[in-house]
Design an enzyme around this catalytic site. Structure first.
Site, PDB file in Angstrom:
ATOM      1  N   LYS A  29     -52.658  58.971  13.956  1.00  0.00           N
ATOM      2  CA  LYS A  29     -52.326  59.772  15.127  1.00  0.00           C
ATOM      3  C   LYS A  29     -53.624  60.340  15.690  1.00  0.00           C
ATOM      4  O   LYS A  29     -54.546  60.667  14.936  1.00  0.00           O
ATOM      5  CB  LYS A  29     -51.369  60.899  14.752  1.00  0.00           C
ATOM      6  CG  LYS A  29     -50.033  60.411  14.224  1.00  0.00           C
ATOM      7  CD  LYS A  29     -49.205  61.537  13.645  1.00  0.00           C
ATOM      8  CE  LYS A  29     -48.735  62.505  14.680  1.00  0.00           C
ATOM      9  NZ  LYS A  29     -47.857  63.569  14.109  1.00  0.00           N
ATOM     10  N   GLY A  49     -55.249  67.067  -0.776  1.00  0.00           N
ATOM     11  CA  GLY A  49     -55.297  66.248   0.423  1.00  0.00           C
ATOM     12  C   GLY A  49     -55.736  67.058   1.636  1.00  0.00           C
ATOM     13  O   GLY A  49     -55.236  68.171   1.868  1.00  0.00           O
ATOM     14  N   ASP A  56     -55.059  66.633   4.620  1.00  0.00           N
ATOM     15  CA  ASP A  56     -53.936  66.867   5.531  1.00  0.00           C
ATOM     16  C   ASP A  56     -53.179  68.131   5.151  1.00  0.00           C
ATOM     17  O   ASP A  56     -52.785  68.917   6.032  1.00  0.00           O
ATOM     18  CB  ASP A  56     -53.002  65.653   5.552  1.00  0.00           C
ATOM     19  CG  ASP A  56     -52.528  65.219   4.164  1.00  0.00           C
ATOM     20  OD1 ASP A  56     -53.154  65.599   3.144  1.00  0.00           O
ATOM     21  OD2 ASP A  56     -51.534  64.460   4.101  1.00  0.00           O
ATOM     22  N   TYR A  70     -56.912  74.746  -5.629  1.00  0.00           N
ATOM     23  CA  TYR A  70     -57.317  73.741  -6.600  1.00  0.00           C
ATOM     24  C   TYR A  70     -58.680  74.075  -7.224  1.00  0.00           C
ATOM     25  O   TYR A  70     -59.620  74.440  -6.513  1.00  0.00           O
ATOM     26  CB  TYR A  70     -57.415  72.364  -5.936  1.00  0.00           C
ATOM     27  CG  TYR A  70     -56.113  71.610  -5.821  1.00  0.00           C
ATOM     28  CD1 TYR A  70     -54.886  72.256  -5.691  1.00  0.00           C
ATOM     29  CD2 TYR A  70     -56.114  70.219  -5.817  1.00  0.00           C
ATOM     30  CE1 TYR A  70     -53.710  71.544  -5.575  1.00  0.00           C
ATOM     31  CE2 TYR A  70     -54.929  69.494  -5.700  1.00  0.00           C
ATOM     32  CZ  TYR A  70     -53.732  70.172  -5.577  1.00  0.00           C
ATOM     33  OH  TYR A  70     -52.570  69.464  -5.466  1.00  0.00           O
TER      34      TYR A  70
END
Length: 252
Positions: A13, A100, A102, A93
């Site tokens: 996208k 990720g 995203d 994390y």
């Protein structure tokens, strides 16, 4: 203007950002000849000053997009890699890069848009869930197969489950196709609802639930909790990131 790229597992996208508005948008599945299709389309677009991308795919697909950007604009994308902290969001994390990008950018968008504290769910190839508190602290999340991947897994691991048509989601299915579709979609819905319940005490008791990803419209009606659909969260997070890093020129 900034060209923003979201390279997801299923499709690419992209959007052209002018100020605070997306003035052009597009998307291609990875089965297309990406380098050719993109360069042809982008050749008619206004020239961006920068190209900023987020990718969860392999180097081959990133390279194809880079080739298209060079051909159309004589520019190369700057790839955002997941940091420990940026744009007010703190990554939970211990190894930040393993979250990720995203998911991180969706949280950047949520914080900037005033939706935190919240649970962010995204349903596509994978189902991802993240908890974000009101201070921008990521508290952690879950990852599971998305409903379509669940169905493919069952079909790949069994000899006799071979529906002749796509199934529909039913409360009580009376055939294999509907049973498989219903079980997988409802499993994902139940996982989202459970995550909201588990995260709620740490998010003030009643967090908002946002849902994005290519299959969000199908999953939303199956949820017990109220949900806000947030399309293009990664592109919107990229827009926030790009504005925040414009002066320093710090993309990666």
């Amino acid at each position: 203007m900034i060209l923003l790229l979201d390279l997801g597992n299923t499709r690419l996208k992209f959007a052209l950002l002018d100020g605070d508005e997306f003035i052009r948008r597009g998307a291609f599945g990875w089965d297309a000849d990406i380098a050719h299709e993109l360069s042809a389309l982008w050749g008619s677009w206004p020239m961006p000053q920068r190209i900023v991308g987020a990718s969860v795919v392999d180097d081959t697909r990133e390279t194809a997009v880079t080739v298209a950007a060079r051909k159309a604009f004589d520019l190369e994308p700057g790839w955002v890699r997941t940091p420990a902290q940026a744009c007010g969001v703190t990554n939970a994390y211990a190894e930040p890069h393993r979250l990720g990008v995203d998911r991180f950018l969706a949280m950047v968008d949520a914080l900037a848009a005033g939706r935190a504290p919240c649970v962010l769910a995204s349903v596509g190839t994978a189902l991802t869930l993240d908890a974000l508190d009101g201070r921008g602290h990521h508290l952690g999340g879950w990852i599971a197969p998305g409903p379509l991947l669940m169905q493919q897994s069952v079909l790949g691991a069994t000899a006799q489950v071979r529906p002749e048509h796509a199934g529909a989601v039913r409360d009580l299915a009376n055939n294999t196709a509907d049973g498989l579709a219903s079980g997988c979609w409802q499993a994902c819905a139940a996982l989202v609802d459970r995550f909201v319940e588990r995260a709620a005490p740490q998010l003030g008791g009643g967090p908002a639930l946002t849902l994005g990803g290519g299959d969000a419209d199908t999953l939303a009606p199956l949820l017990d909790h109220d949900v806000v659909l947030v399309p293009d969260a990664v592109l919107r997070g990229l827009a926030v990131w790009s504005r925040a890093h414009a002066r320093a020129g710090d993309i990666a």
